[in-house]
Scaffold this active site. Structure first.
Site, PDB file in Angstrom:
ATOM      1  N   GLN A 201       0.635  -1.366   0.116  1.00  0.00           N
ATOM      2  CA  GLN A 201       0.089   0.074  -0.138  1.00  0.00           C
ATOM      3  C   GLN A 201       0.922   1.419   0.185  1.00  0.00           C
ATOM      4  OE1 GLN A 201      -3.564  -0.149   2.541  1.00  0.00           O
ATOM      5  NE2 GLN A 201      -2.233   2.035   3.871  1.00  0.00           N
ATOM      6  N   GLU A 243      -3.558   9.213  -1.605  1.00  0.00           N
ATOM      7  CA  GLU A 243      -2.528  10.334  -1.137  1.00  0.00           C
ATOM      8  C   GLU A 243      -1.683  10.672  -1.362  1.00  0.00           C
ATOM      9  OE1 GLU A 243      -1.449   8.080   2.801  1.00  0.00           O
ATOM     10  OE2 GLU A 243      -3.310   7.362   3.110  1.00  0.00           O
ATOM     11  N   ASP A 280       4.118   0.270   4.715  1.00  0.00           N
ATOM     12  CA  ASP A 280       2.646   0.087   4.803  1.00  0.00           C
ATOM     13  C   ASP A 280       2.319  -1.213   4.179  1.00  0.00           C
ATOM     14  OD1 ASP A 280       0.330  -0.408   5.826  1.00  0.00           O
ATOM     15  OD2 ASP A 280       0.112   1.302   5.973  1.00  0.00           O
ATOM     16  N   GLU A 323       4.848  -1.731   8.568  1.00  0.00           N
ATOM     17  CA  GLU A 323       3.936  -1.656   8.959  1.00  0.00           C
ATOM     18  C   GLU A 323       2.940  -3.010   8.370  1.00  0.00           C
ATOM     19  OE1 GLU A 323       1.469   2.416   8.792  1.00  0.00           O
ATOM     20  OE2 GLU A 323      -0.618   1.952   9.170  1.00  0.00           O
ATOM     21  N   ASP A 350      -1.388  -1.621  12.862  1.00  0.00           N
ATOM     22  CA  ASP A 350      -2.262  -0.662  12.058  1.00  0.00           C
ATOM     23  C   ASP A 350      -3.376  -0.941  11.897  1.00  0.00           C
ATOM     24  OD1 ASP A 350      -4.240   1.226  11.262  1.00  0.00           O
ATOM     25  OD2 ASP A 350      -3.322   1.239   8.972  1.00  0.00           O
ATOM     26  N   LYS A 375      -4.189   6.472  15.027  1.00  0.00           N
ATOM     27  CA  LYS A 375      -5.405   7.132  14.411  1.00  0.00           C
ATOM     28  C   LYS A 375      -6.590   7.553  15.433  1.00  0.00           C
ATOM     29  CE  LYS A 375      -4.493   4.366  10.357  1.00  0.00           C
ATOM     30  NZ  LYS A 375      -4.165   2.984   9.483  1.00  0.00           N
ATOM     31  N   ARG A 404      -5.817   9.450   7.555  1.00  0.00           N
ATOM     32  CA  ARG A 404      -6.148   8.181   6.813  1.00  0.00           C
ATOM     33  C   ARG A 404      -6.546   8.857   5.503  1.00  0.00           C
ATOM     34  NH1 ARG A 404      -9.289   4.322  10.720  1.00  0.00           N
ATOM     35  NH2 ARG A 404      -8.547   3.518   8.378  1.00  0.00           N
ATOM     36  N   SER A 405      -6.494   7.310   5.134  1.00  0.00           N
ATOM     37  CA  SER A 405      -5.887   7.892   2.776  1.00  0.00           C
ATOM     38  C   SER A 405      -8.097   9.266   2.819  1.00  0.00           C
ATOM     39  CB  SER A 405      -6.355   7.057   1.654  1.00  0.00           C
ATOM     40  OG  SER A 405      -7.912   6.054   2.661  1.00  0.00           O
ATOM     41  N   LYS A 426       3.069  10.301  10.106  1.00  0.00           N
ATOM     42  CA  LYS A 426       2.429  10.204   8.720  1.00  0.00           C
ATOM     43  C   LYS A 426       1.367  10.009   8.279  1.00  0.00           C
ATOM     44  CE  LYS A 426       1.045   5.381   6.839  1.00  0.00           C
ATOM     45  NZ  LYS A 426       0.584   4.254   6.731  1.00  0.00           N
TER      46      LYS A 426
HETATM   47  C1  2PG Z   1      -2.986   3.415   6.791  1.00  0.00           C
HETATM   48  C2  2PG Z   1      -4.411   4.264   6.531  1.00  0.00           C
HETATM   49  C3  2PG Z   1      -3.384   5.679   5.386  1.00  0.00           C
HETATM   50  P1  2PG Z   1      -5.996   3.719   5.309  1.00  0.00           P
HETATM   51  O1  2PG Z   1      -3.487   2.424   5.839  1.00  0.00           O
HETATM   52  O2  2PG Z   1      -2.170   3.209   7.655  1.00  0.00           O
HETATM   53  O3  2PG Z   1      -2.051   4.930   4.677  1.00  0.00           O
HETATM   54  O4  2PG Z   1      -4.848   4.048   5.134  1.00  0.00           O
HETATM   55  O5  2PG Z   1      -6.917   5.488   5.839  1.00  0.00           O
HETATM   56  O6  2PG Z   1      -7.250   3.861   4.286  1.00  0.00           O
HETATM   57  O7  2PG Z   1      -6.195   2.892   6.131  1.00  0.00           O
HETATM   58 MG    MG Z   2      -2.063   1.120   7.506  1.00  0.00          MG
END
Ligand code: 2PG
Ligand code: MG
Length: 460
Positions: A201, A243, A280, A323, A350, A375, A404-405, A426
């Site tokens: 990702q 992103e 990640d 990650e 995460d 987060k 977040r994305s 991040k």
């Molecule tokens: C992640 C986030 C940010 P998402 O996986 O760390 O890159 O992605 O907000 O889609 O969970």
């Molecule tokens: Mg992540």
């Protein structure tokens, strides 16, 4: 005394960086209400919703105002135990509408919190959880709750005319050194953020050798620029992903790592002391029936095979952080991977840890991961987010505050990282304003603090 009691709360639907609806909450305080509350505020700062320049301090970028505002972000690759992001479903707007969550802010939440001091975060967040009454925040919606919870903090800080990061330091952290976090910046996007064009990702750059946050951004800008140029020359650039990282046309996941190395070399920066790679994997996204399915390479790997592939990357590339290397439900795999490589590499949970204090403690007890992604919308309230960070400190995990994305211009997370003293941040890539708003906010804070702050730098 400024009257910090909540006078009214307004919820509204706004739009995020993917063009999807999201929840904004605005918390208005008694000190700003004309004819009510504390008159000293209106005498000193004016009336109603108008913002006036900060009457003290050197920084001219904060305004005293009797309200605060925050917007909930949204993830695309989500852990199964995250606070529920309440969506209306149905056909309209792809089912993503948030009218129910917004109605919860304007209705039940506004009624319940009215009169409470906006700076009593424990009481506010407890009230939100009691009102919700579910284990996963599915009644009010984690999106409604986090927007309100964060907006309360902004309101309390704004009313006192102090920046949020500074407000968050009052109490136990007041007087301690201010740390500006090390940015972790995406160069290529993949996985759920780029139509699964590559499986991994986030391919990110960190600059532990930079002297300042400003220098870390400048170095990253060079690498980002070179990566874009090199990809365009080879016909590998399809645009930018969710992103802001490049949407690549690589044939394998490893090609991304090779391209990143070429971009680093072209920029003239040294690795691993000046800059290094952070990944990640977001492995839950391609974990099926106990195996890791790499769509790009048409391979299906067992936990051991996939872990061996990652270990090979760790040996061949200057990777300092990784990650979600394995899926959230592959706990044994995560534990074994951490035992094998966790001494030298940051292993972040995460999807696996979902910003949950209990899960952080449990992971530490069984030896899975050595760091946690923080987060706020995974936890659903500010207090629970802080509890996860405190748990990390207790067990010796490092932490990374993360966007977040799906994001907006909201910069709360930058203030949380600096205010709470979390050493890494991040936010996504080095393009798209919902990302740049956050990097630029940290730049301003660093400049404002000058020698009163220290850049986190070499945290690994
Ligand atoms: C992640 C986030 C940010 P998402 O996986 O760390 O890159 O992605 O907000 O889609 O969970
Ligand atoms: Mg992540």
């Amino acid at each position: 005394m400024i009257d910090l009691r909540i006078e009214r709360i307004v919820g509204r639907r706004v739009w995020d960086s993917r063009g999807r609806p999201t929840v904004e909450a605005e918390v208005h305080l008694a000190c700003g209400a004309s004819g009510r509350g504390d008159r000293s505020f209106t005498r000193r700062y004016g009336r109603g919703d108008w913002a006036f320049a900060q009457p003290y301090g050197r920084g001219d970028w904060t305004f005293a105002q009797p309200y605060g505002r925050a917007v909930a972000p949204a993830g695309a690759s989500r852990g199964s135990r995250e606070a529920v992001d309440l969506r209306d479903g149905g056909d309209r707007l792809g089912g993503y509408d948030v009218q129910r969550a917004v109605a919860n802010v304007n209705g039940a939440i506004a009624r319940r919190l009215r009169g409470m001091p906006a700076n009593d975060h424990a009481a506010i967040d407890t009230a939100l959880n009691e009102l919700d009454g579910t284990p996963n925040k599915s009644h009010l919606g984690g999106n409604a709750m986090i927007a309100v919870s964060m907006a309360c903090a902004w309101a309390a800080a704004n009313a006192q005319g102090v920046p949020l990061w500074s407000y968050l330091r009052s109490g136990e952290r007041a007087g301690s050194e201010v740390v500006i976090p090390l940015p972790e910046i995406q160069i290529f996007g993949g996985g759920a953020h780029a139509g699964r064009r590559v499986d991994i990702q986030d391919f990110m750059l960190v600059a532990p050798g930079a002297d300042s946050f400003a220098q870390a951004l400048e170095w990253t800008a060079e690498v980002y620029l070179h990566a874009g140029k090199l990809m365009a020359q080879r016909g590998l650039l399809a645009g930018v992903a969710d992103e802001g990282g490049y949407w690549p046309l690589f044939a394998t996941n490893e090609e991304a790592l090779d391209m990143l190395m070429r971009a680093i070399e072209a920029s003239g920066l040294r690795y691993p002391d000046q800059v290094a790679i952070s990944l990640d994997i977001a492995a839950s996204e391609f974990y099926r029936d106990g195996c890791y399915e790499l769509g790009l390479e048409q391979r299906r790997l067992s936990t051991d095979e996939f872990a061996a592939m990652l270990r090979g990357w760790l040996q061949r590339y200057p990777i300092v952080s990784i990650e979600d290397p394995l899926a959230e439900h592959d706990e044994d795999g995560l534990r074994r991977f951490t035992q094998m490589v966790g001494q030298g590499v940051q292993i972040i949970g995460d999807d696996y840890l979902v910003t949950n204090a209990e899960r952080v403690r449990r992971a530490a007890a069984i030896g899975a991961c050595n760091a946690v992604l923080v987060k706020p919308n995974q936890a659903g309230t500010l207090s629970e987010t802080l509890a996860a960070w405190r748990a990390a400190q207790e067990v010796g995990f490092s932490a990374i505050v993360s966007a977040r994305s799906g994001e907006t211009e909201d910069v709360t997370i930058v203030h949380l990282a600096i205010g709470w003293g979390v050493q890494q941040l991040k936010v996504g890539s080095f393009a798209r304003s919902e990302r740049m708003a956050k990097w630029n906010e940290a730049l301003r804070i660093e400049e404002h603090l000058a020698s009163r702050a220290r850049f986190a730098g070499a945290v690994f």
